[in-house]
Design a protein around this motif. Structure first.
Motif, PDB file in Angstrom:
ATOM      1  N   MET A 164     -28.637  55.989   8.535  1.00 30.25           N
ATOM      2  CA  MET A 164     -28.419  56.960   9.490  1.00 30.25           C
ATOM      3  C   MET A 164     -28.871  58.345   9.668  1.00 30.25           C
ATOM      4  SD  MET A 164     -25.084  57.259   6.844  1.00 30.25           S
ATOM      5  CE  MET A 164     -23.833  55.082   6.585  1.00 30.25           C
ATOM      6  N   SER A 198     -24.323  67.933   0.336  1.00 29.03           N
ATOM      7  CA  SER A 198     -24.273  66.947   0.565  1.00 29.03           C
ATOM      8  C   SER A 198     -22.921  66.322   0.544  1.00 29.03           C
ATOM      9  CB  SER A 198     -25.618  66.111   0.144  1.00 29.03           C
ATOM     10  OG  SER A 198     -25.131  65.979  -1.401  1.00 29.03           O
ATOM     11  N   GLY A 199     -23.072  64.901   1.558  1.00 29.50           N
ATOM     12  CA  GLY A 199     -22.093  64.264   0.314  1.00 29.50           C
ATOM     13  C   GLY A 199     -21.384  64.137  -0.959  1.00 29.50           C
ATOM     14  N   THR A 200     -22.129  63.816  -1.356  1.00 28.34           N
ATOM     15  CA  THR A 200     -22.252  63.235  -2.851  1.00 28.34           C
ATOM     16  C   THR A 200     -21.504  64.553  -3.251  1.00 28.34           C
ATOM     17  OG1 THR A 200     -25.194  61.938  -3.300  1.00 28.34           O
ATOM     18  CG2 THR A 200     -24.032  63.060  -4.583  1.00 28.34           C
ATOM     19  N   ASN A 250     -17.923  64.922  -2.575  1.00 28.12           N
ATOM     20  CA  ASN A 250     -17.652  64.192  -3.893  1.00 28.12           C
ATOM     21  C   ASN A 250     -17.265  64.803  -4.691  1.00 28.12           C
ATOM     22  OD1 ASN A 250     -16.424  61.369  -1.842  1.00 28.12           O
ATOM     23  ND2 ASN A 250     -18.422  61.135  -1.055  1.00 28.12           N
ATOM     24  N   HIS A 284     -19.129  54.249  -1.161  1.00 26.31           N
ATOM     25  CA  HIS A 284     -20.360  54.827  -2.074  1.00 26.31           C
ATOM     26  C   HIS A 284     -20.967  54.712  -3.721  1.00 26.31           C
ATOM     27  CE1 HIS A 284     -24.640  57.557  -1.902  1.00 26.31           C
ATOM     28  NE2 HIS A 284     -24.714  56.712  -0.441  1.00 26.31           N
ATOM     29  N   THR A 300     -12.218  54.870   1.628  1.00 32.37           N
ATOM     30  CA  THR A 300     -13.482  55.104   2.313  1.00 32.37           C
ATOM     31  C   THR A 300     -13.428  54.824   3.452  1.00 32.37           C
ATOM     32  OG1 THR A 300     -14.987  54.309   0.256  1.00 32.37           O
ATOM     33  CG2 THR A 300     -15.800  54.861   3.179  1.00 32.37           C
ATOM     34  N   GLY A 319     -15.067  54.126   6.611  1.00 33.77           N
ATOM     35  CA  GLY A 319     -16.073  54.156   7.037  1.00 33.77           C
ATOM     36  C   GLY A 319     -17.027  53.864   6.178  1.00 33.77           C
ATOM     37  N   THR A 321     -20.391  53.354   4.603  1.00 33.19           N
ATOM     38  CA  THR A 321     -22.348  53.251   4.263  1.00 33.19           C
ATOM     39  C   THR A 321     -22.716  51.953   4.454  1.00 33.19           C
ATOM     40  OG1 THR A 321     -21.655  54.712   2.325  1.00 33.19           O
ATOM     41  CG2 THR A 321     -23.661  54.220   3.471  1.00 33.19           C
ATOM     42  N   ASP A 381     -12.684  59.512   1.112  1.00 32.79           N
ATOM     43  CA  ASP A 381     -14.882  60.046   1.276  1.00 32.79           C
ATOM     44  C   ASP A 381     -14.664  58.960   2.903  1.00 32.79           C
ATOM     45  OD1 ASP A 381     -17.414  60.122   2.006  1.00 32.79           O
ATOM     46  OD2 ASP A 381     -17.832  58.236   0.215  1.00 32.79           O
ATOM     47  N   ALA A 390     -16.888  60.540   4.838  1.00 33.26           N
ATOM     48  CA  ALA A 390     -18.520  61.132   5.356  1.00 33.26           C
ATOM     49  C   ALA A 390     -19.108  60.907   5.271  1.00 33.26           C
ATOM     50  CB  ALA A 390     -19.598  61.361   3.260  1.00 33.26           C
ATOM     51  N   TYR A 391     -19.880  59.289   5.891  1.00 34.63           N
ATOM     52  CA  TYR A 391     -20.188  58.593   7.155  1.00 34.63           C
ATOM     53  C   TYR A 391     -19.299  58.874   8.410  1.00 34.63           C
ATOM     54  CZ  TYR A 391     -20.663  54.610   9.984  1.00 34.63           C
ATOM     55  OH  TYR A 391     -20.546  53.729  11.384  1.00 34.63           O
ATOM     56  N   ASP A 406     -19.741  64.644   6.486  1.00 32.57           N
ATOM     57  CA  ASP A 406     -21.037  64.846   6.180  1.00 32.57           C
ATOM     58  C   ASP A 406     -21.651  65.465   7.696  1.00 32.57           C
ATOM     59  OD1 ASP A 406     -21.565  64.815   3.666  1.00 32.57           O
ATOM     60  OD2 ASP A 406     -22.774  63.019   3.877  1.00 32.57           O
ATOM     61  N   HIS A 454     -24.273  66.571   8.326  1.00 35.42           N
ATOM     62  CA  HIS A 454     -25.415  66.167   8.830  1.00 35.42           C
ATOM     63  C   HIS A 454     -25.536  64.567   8.740  1.00 35.42           C
ATOM     64  CE1 HIS A 454     -26.309  65.674   4.301  1.00 35.42           C
ATOM     65  NE2 HIS A 454     -25.470  64.556   4.430  1.00 35.42           N
ATOM     66  N   LYS A 455     -24.152  63.600   8.974  1.00 30.73           N
ATOM     67  CA  LYS A 455     -24.609  62.258   9.635  1.00 30.73           C
ATOM     68  C   LYS A 455     -24.274  62.664  11.176  1.00 30.73           C
ATOM     69  CE  LYS A 455     -23.568  60.163   5.198  1.00 30.73           C
ATOM     70  NZ  LYS A 455     -24.292  60.671   4.205  1.00 30.73           N
TER      71      LYS A 455
HETATM   72  C1  PLP Z   1     -18.952  56.608   2.350  1.00 30.04           C
HETATM   73  C2  PLP Z   1     -20.683  57.926   2.267  1.00 30.04           C
HETATM   74  N1  PLP Z   1     -20.535  58.950   0.628  1.00 30.04           N
HETATM   75  C3  PLP Z   1     -21.264  59.624   0.017  1.00 30.04           C
HETATM   76  C4  PLP Z   1     -22.320  59.206   0.630  1.00 30.04           C
HETATM   77  C5  PLP Z   1     -23.651  60.448  -0.008  1.00 30.04           C
HETATM   78  O1  PLP Z   1     -23.578  61.572   1.492  1.00 30.04           O
HETATM   79  P1  PLP Z   1     -25.243  62.271   0.895  1.00 30.04           P
HETATM   80  O2  PLP Z   1     -26.189  60.988   1.688  1.00 30.04           O
HETATM   81  O3  PLP Z   1     -24.718  63.426   1.950  1.00 30.04           O
HETATM   82  O4  PLP Z   1     -25.105  62.951   0.043  1.00 30.04           O
HETATM   83  C6  PLP Z   1     -23.116  58.670   2.059  1.00 30.04           C
HETATM   84  C7  PLP Z   1     -24.159  58.590   2.173  1.00 30.04           C
HETATM   85  O5  PLP Z   1     -24.905  57.640   3.312  1.00 30.04           O
HETATM   86  C8  PLP Z   1     -21.421  57.674   2.450  1.00 30.04           C
HETATM   87  O6  PLP Z   1     -21.892  56.765   3.521  1.00 30.04           O
END
Ligand code: PLP
Length: 471
Positions: free
Chosen positions: A63, A121-123, A126, A149, A194, A196, A198, A223, A225-226, A267, A269-270
């Motif tokens: 990604m 970030s997504g991390t 979350n 994830h 989730t 989507g 990862t 989640d 994020a993606y 996110d 940034h994705k």
């Molecule tokens: C579904 C999901 N959650 C969380 C994350 C973590 O996000 P980040 O890489 O921005 O910390 C990702 C990253 O690919 C993701 O796909």
């Protein structure tokens, strides 16, 4: 869009603003000669060449893609000022931009009320959602799909919360019966759905997860994020049904349920055309803000208004990230006709490629893509004798995938950049029962088609990957 021109305009605009303040001399300790700068810059730009070409359609791996020129100009202009969105004192203009962009994200998901902010970030986004989950349901655990994830298991550990992975169904989504049984045990306070995944881009049925969770009095965090921005394609209607405007359209069910859930992460940034790091977390109930309460003797002094640092676990955050997203949304808003068109092109590319893969004699589709991630594998193993294709087995698929990945990226004349995904023998057998399971797992190939340009490159990409499979 002439990036060079916009970058120059960004520098000029900030320079003009700086000129409105009194003149002063820069300190000599910061001075470097143009020659030294030029020499260092040459080394620097040479070293950057060691990157993979994320901008190019031949990069069909992880990604990754560059930000939109609007994000670059917005980020650069704000970065020259370098505001810190922790407090209004540190970044009054960009804090307002952050609140406005977060409100646009909330509107995109259909949230009636919200409390939220951007994160690095997504991390981290979350982590914040799981932190709130822990505070609201003390002593109870968090459940997430086996294909969620890795951050969820990891952050549960960080937070000291028991985390439980719920088995996946045959399409990589959270198994609802297993979830129901787990929640009946009364030990789970929050479920993560989730939208989507990862690895495969599978969409947990958020609406059904929500129904199961509410029956047991359990909270739901999404989640996305993606996958989050793909909610824009749900607005296009149910695929195959009259009124669906585009074949990229998605079943609205899971997406329409997000505003009923307790929190969501997305996110920018994705799929939001932003540079790293730009994540976001949104809560439906603004009252969760109380869980962030803390005192800071150094900040929060110019305004009684809510400072973003008061509702965030992070302290310093780049105001430039909010500025970049704000400017991008002015041009490509998070609407079906704005950013939705960008995502739709990537999704159509994934659908087109999956048709070619399903019909190929050399490659096979692992499963039909739900978003813009395509997973596939070579049909035959490495030759058992020259000219004699080997029987497919997990060991041979793993070996050929690794070779294809390496051959593709190391080809000097016509490189192609893929990524791999490790899947268990059990998951593979559920989709392709005819393949000998001679090892516990295998790598398959995975391509995230997140650049809209991929749509016009699918034929060439497929031909190139078929060629690699041929050895
Ligand atoms: C579904 C999901 N959650 C969380 C994350 C973590 O996000 P980040 O890489 O921005 O910390 C990702 C990253 O690919 C993701 O796909």
């Amino acid at each position: 869009m002439d990036l060079q021109d916009w970058v120059s305009r960004a520098v000029t605009a900030v320079g003009r603003w700086e000129d409105t303040f009194g003149e002063f001399g820069r300190h000599p300790s910061l001075e470097v000669s143009e020659e030294r700068f030029a020499a260092a810059f040459e080394t620097f730009s040479d070293r950057l060449r060691a990157n993979y070409p994320y901008f190019h359609p031949s990069y069909a791996g992880q990604m990754l893609k560059p930000p939109h020129p609007a994000a670059v100009a917005g980020y650069l202009a704000a970065m020259l000022i370098n505001p810190n969105n922790h407090a209004l004192d540190g970044g009054p203009a960009t804090s307002r931009m952050e609140k406005e962009t977060v409100a646009r994200l909330a509107a995109m998901f259909g949230f009636g009320t919200h409390l939220g902010h951007l994160t690095t970030s997504g991390t981290i986004a979350n982590l914040e959602a799981l932190y709130v989950a822990r505070e609201l349901r003390p002593g109870l655990g968090v459940a997430y799909g086996a294909e969620a994830h890795y951050t969820h298991g990891r952050m549960c550990h960080v937070l000291g919360v028991p985390g439980t992975a719920v088995p996946a169904d045959a399409a990589g989504r959270i198994d609802l019966d297993a979830l129901d049984r787990l929640l009946a045990g009364g030990r789970i306070g929050t479920v993560v759905a989730t939208a989507g995944t990862t690895g495969l881009g599978a969409i947990d049925p958020v609406h059904e997860v929500l129904a199961v969770a509410r029956r047991h009095g359990v909270r739901v965090h999404v989640d996305a994020a993606y996958g989050g921005f793909f909610t824009l394609l749900a607005a296009l209607g149910t695929p195959g049904e009259p009124g669906a405007a585009d074949r990229a359209s998605l079943d609205p069910g899971p997406w329409r349920a997000i505003p009923e859930c307790d929190s969501v992460v997305v996110d920018p940034h994705k799929h939001g055309l932003q540079p790293y790091g730009c994540g976001a977390v949104l809560f439906r109930d603004p009252a969760v803000g109380r869980l962030y309460r803390h005192d800071s003797p150094y900040t929060y002094f110019t305004s009684g208004e809510l400072h973003l640092g008061e509702i965030s676990l992070e302290c310093s955050r780049a105001g430039a990230a909010a500025a970049a997203l704000w400017l991008t949304f002015e041009l490509l808003p998070p609407t079906p006709d704005g950013l939705g068109r960008v995502l739709a092109a990537g999704r159509r590319a994934a659908l087109d490629w999956s048709d070619l893969l399903a019909a190929s004699g050399r490659l096979d589709l692992y499963q039909r893509p739900e978003l813009d991630i395509v997973c596939y594998f070579p049909v035959a193993g490495p030759p058992s004798r020259p000219g004699k294709p080997g029987q497919p087995s997990l060991a041979s698929i793993d070996e050929v995938c690794a070779r294809m990945l390496a051959d593709g990226m190391n080809d000097q004349d016509d490189p192609v950049f893929l990524s791999t995904l490790t899947v268990t023998a059990d998951a593979f057998a559920r989709r392709h029962p005819g393949v000998a399971a001679d090892r516990p797992d295998t790598r398959i190939l995975r391509s995230v088609l997140m650049k809209p340009e991929s749509e016009n490159h699918v034929g060439a990409l497929h031909a190139r990957v078929e060629e690699l499979a041929g050895g």
